[in-house]
Design an enzyme around this catalytic site. Sequence first.
Site, PDB file in Angstrom:
ATOM      1  N   SER B 320       8.598 -24.186 -33.829  1.00 45.97           N
ATOM      2  CA  SER B 320       8.380 -23.239 -32.293  1.00 45.97           C
ATOM      3  C   SER B 320       8.063 -23.561 -31.351  1.00 45.97           C
ATOM      4  O   SER B 320       9.053 -23.083 -30.379  1.00 45.97           O
ATOM      5  CB  SER B 320       6.969 -22.898 -32.964  1.00 45.97           C
ATOM      6  OG  SER B 320       6.057 -21.812 -31.550  1.00 45.97           O
ATOM      7  N   TRP B 323      12.516 -23.868 -30.770  1.00 46.99           N
ATOM      8  CA  TRP B 323      12.985 -22.916 -30.534  1.00 46.99           C
ATOM      9  C   TRP B 323      12.666 -22.283 -29.413  1.00 46.99           C
ATOM     10  O   TRP B 323      14.130 -21.276 -29.060  1.00 46.99           O
ATOM     11  CB  TRP B 323      11.928 -21.539 -31.576  1.00 46.99           C
ATOM     12  CG  TRP B 323      12.355 -20.586 -31.852  1.00 46.99           C
ATOM     13  CD1 TRP B 323      13.469 -19.493 -32.554  1.00 46.99           C
ATOM     14  CD2 TRP B 323      11.969 -19.133 -30.447  1.00 46.99           C
ATOM     15  NE1 TRP B 323      13.880 -17.997 -32.069  1.00 46.99           N
ATOM     16  CE2 TRP B 323      12.510 -17.851 -30.849  1.00 46.99           C
ATOM     17  CE3 TRP B 323      10.660 -18.993 -29.319  1.00 46.99           C
ATOM     18  CZ2 TRP B 323      12.406 -16.822 -30.269  1.00 46.99           C
ATOM     19  CZ3 TRP B 323      11.022 -18.356 -29.005  1.00 46.99           C
ATOM     20  CH2 TRP B 323      11.611 -16.872 -28.951  1.00 46.99           C
ATOM     21  N   HIS B 324      11.860 -22.440 -28.769  1.00 47.02           N
ATOM     22  CA  HIS B 324      11.695 -22.321 -27.339  1.00 47.02           C
ATOM     23  C   HIS B 324      12.860 -23.040 -26.014  1.00 47.02           C
ATOM     24  O   HIS B 324      13.113 -21.693 -25.089  1.00 47.02           O
ATOM     25  CB  HIS B 324      10.224 -22.437 -26.565  1.00 47.02           C
ATOM     26  CG  HIS B 324       9.738 -21.392 -26.974  1.00 47.02           C
ATOM     27  ND1 HIS B 324       8.734 -21.717 -28.465  1.00 47.02           N
ATOM     28  CD2 HIS B 324       9.072 -20.120 -26.427  1.00 47.02           C
ATOM     29  CE1 HIS B 324       7.906 -19.875 -28.118  1.00 47.02           C
ATOM     30  NE2 HIS B 324       7.482 -19.719 -26.939  1.00 47.02           N
ATOM     31  N   GLY B 325      13.302 -23.617 -27.030  1.00 45.37           N
ATOM     32  CA  GLY B 325      14.508 -24.375 -25.977  1.00 45.37           C
ATOM     33  C   GLY B 325      14.564 -25.823 -26.420  1.00 45.37           C
ATOM     34  O   GLY B 325      13.547 -26.953 -26.791  1.00 45.37           O
ATOM     35  N   PHE B 465      15.001 -18.295 -23.746  1.00 43.88           N
ATOM     36  CA  PHE B 465      15.064 -19.192 -24.568  1.00 43.88           C
ATOM     37  C   PHE B 465      15.773 -18.360 -26.417  1.00 43.88           C
ATOM     38  O   PHE B 465      15.673 -18.161 -26.913  1.00 43.88           O
ATOM     39  CB  PHE B 465      13.880 -18.945 -25.323  1.00 43.88           C
ATOM     40  CG  PHE B 465      13.195 -19.439 -24.721  1.00 43.88           C
ATOM     41  CD1 PHE B 465      12.994 -20.719 -24.198  1.00 43.88           C
ATOM     42  CD2 PHE B 465      11.687 -18.580 -24.063  1.00 43.88           C
ATOM     43  CE1 PHE B 465      12.811 -20.830 -22.940  1.00 43.88           C
ATOM     44  CE2 PHE B 465      10.741 -19.516 -22.854  1.00 43.88           C
ATOM     45  CZ  PHE B 465      11.206 -20.580 -22.104  1.00 43.88           C
TER      46      PHE B 465
END
Lengths: 304, 465
Positions: B320, B323-325, B465
């Site tokens: 997770s 996934w954001h960066g 993102f």
Amino acid sequence: MRRFLIKVGFFVILWLFLIGTAIFFSHLWVKRQKFTNANTEGNLLIMPKGNGVDYLVLGISHGRNLSRRSHHQLFESVFNATMVNLAQGESLGGIENQHLYLRTFYEKGNKTNDLILVLSPSLMFNADTDQSDIMLYREPLELSMMRRLIDMGNDRKWHQLFFYIKSKLGHHWWMLKPDNKTHFDGVLTAIDGDAMKEGFQLAYPNGLDLKTFQNRCQELNQLVNTAEANGAKLTFVIPPAAFGYWPGHGAVLAHLKRQYPGRRVLDHSEAVMGNAFYYDHHHLNTEGMKKYLALLYGGMVRKD
Amino acid sequence: MLFNSFVFLCFFVVFFAIYWSMPRKALYWQNAVLLLASYVFYGWWDWRYLSLISLASLTSFLGALGIEDKPSYKKPILFIVLLVHLGMLAYFKYAGFFVSSLMLALNSIGFKMDVVYLQIALPVGISFFTFQSLSYAIDVYRRNLTASRSWIEYFSFVSFFPQLVAGPIERAGNLLPQIQQQRYFNFENAGKGLQLILWGLIKKMMVADVCAPVVDSIFSNSETASLTELWWGIFLFGVQIYCDFSAYSEMAMGLALLLGFQLMKNFNYPYFATNIQAFWKRWHISLTTWFKDYIFLPLGGSRVGKNRLLLNIVIVFLISGLWHGANFTFLAWGFYHAILYGVYIIWLAKWQIRVPTLFGWFFTFFCVLVGWVFFRAADIWQAGTYIEGLFSPQRGFSMHYVDVKLLMSLALLVFFEWLHRHHSFGLDLGSAVSQPIRWSLYLLLLTLWLVYANFDEQAFIYFDF
């Protein structure tokens, strides 16, 4: 769908009506105050109609300082003449902005014999001063002003128009009051290198960029053309600063002398030296202004 | 094209008129117009990335058909679909990060080389439409869903413009059937849609964008900021990211309702959660449930031993974070939440330790805020310095970042969100309030928005993102 569109349409019309009403009342509310050129920087609040004045002043905060507090009366008494000051402080008065006010001044049927353009060198290297969205937040809403704003070639003109309209609903406008203080008593204690560096970064966001300078020269030319087409005699003044010469001073002075032969150019960069005459690095306090106005008057008379 | 821009307003008004003027029982044309509008919307950023979203759509569309029609090849087909999607994501989002991290690691063990920082532009919304396409292919593989036979319908699903660039990450099981049916205008839904849009605009432009410059300023001066300024900065960032992101989701829901669609709810007052598990049930719900369904449960879910469960939680939260960066700060943020979540569900919840609600809320909010430091910091070193500063009284208690406009915006937000915390969104007044009062309130809020919103057309944080 029809019901939805009718309701939305009615809601929008109601909203616009309420906004229009609020703007109308805010206009009445603000106008009831006793504004003069000396106690507000909202130019349309005090701009005469069909009047003749001896001197018209344009510029940024250094020009505006000729009217702030009691300086306006000092000017008029030293010069023994009437003066209207349209210069704008708070980083709002770029050359396009001042041209806009100059056009407004003439379109309202006014005339002036002498136009003093207080040309701080930073003005010629900074295009941001004309980009501010809040440029007209102190001005009452006038349709003719909107038209002139749209006529401007400025990239931000639609934003400025939007902010001009919506600013009439904000608390800054409702709470606009005359600044009736009479003196700037503050004294610059010492030249602060760090503060100056910071100030120069704001005043020259692109440094001494040649392209910006050339663009500003073109804008200045348009302003000069408007003034001279209306019979004003032009005086360029480079204002005094506690530190003396501004960056780019030489280029600005050379340009004025080359481009505008025969016009008065007064370089007052070092005319008032001494921290006691300034409340910050480049704004004269009231004592400094007294000294400076005598110099300015002398300079103008002598050149005549 | 940002929702909070004039150009989007023009775009949507024109599209809305065309969309609803399609003849009744002309589903094909309704979808064709929707698809065209979605591609115009996406292409407005950079038309070259249209090929990317087309490729993603085509791969999962054909892949799902293959999975359904050739069951004996379904595994390799799914593998290819995953490879294409994750490959695109890896290249555009993570290649630069992994290459430079690898080179730095090699340098640190003695291999001398110049570190190369790849400059690959990140296509807006790639994480969102990739996950949406992936879930569709996996659902068809699991036989939870029938493959779509119409490319227009499927492409419209992947590129559905209200939620294309920042979610909610819709499941095909929810959105695709709506695309496959003729939409009819619904007065009540359209009204609710407008309320959602208004509330979204207020949260984005009056709260998030007003907090943003203060947050930026405090973070850029974090080494010298006082203790109170650091706490104020992280509090405001918590408000900013919530308002920014939930505003987008609410505007997406509102726009979808105007077009006859219902999107899933993405936020449910997360800051009112009284424990970390509840927070994650309320924050970015579409992504959290995605991870639960496609990663956590296949890993064994919670029906495993304590250690394995903790490992599963760590894996999910690290992914997770990633996934954001592509940055160690996001990994740290994910790991931090994994520990909080793991500790809570393995010990606190299991032992049924009861704490007063107010304490639970405060502690949860406090932990979430501290976690945001990792999320917002430029690098892991800044995050460390910032967190250290949060607990250093010697930094002093001066404060330079408070103004009336900011406080007014915060008060407005807290008032409406608290008042309507049991409703579907902050401005959901319900039917108990009479129409004149509702209209008066909408007129007042719209006027406040006009006067005090930030009209600089700031992009949404989650676009990165």
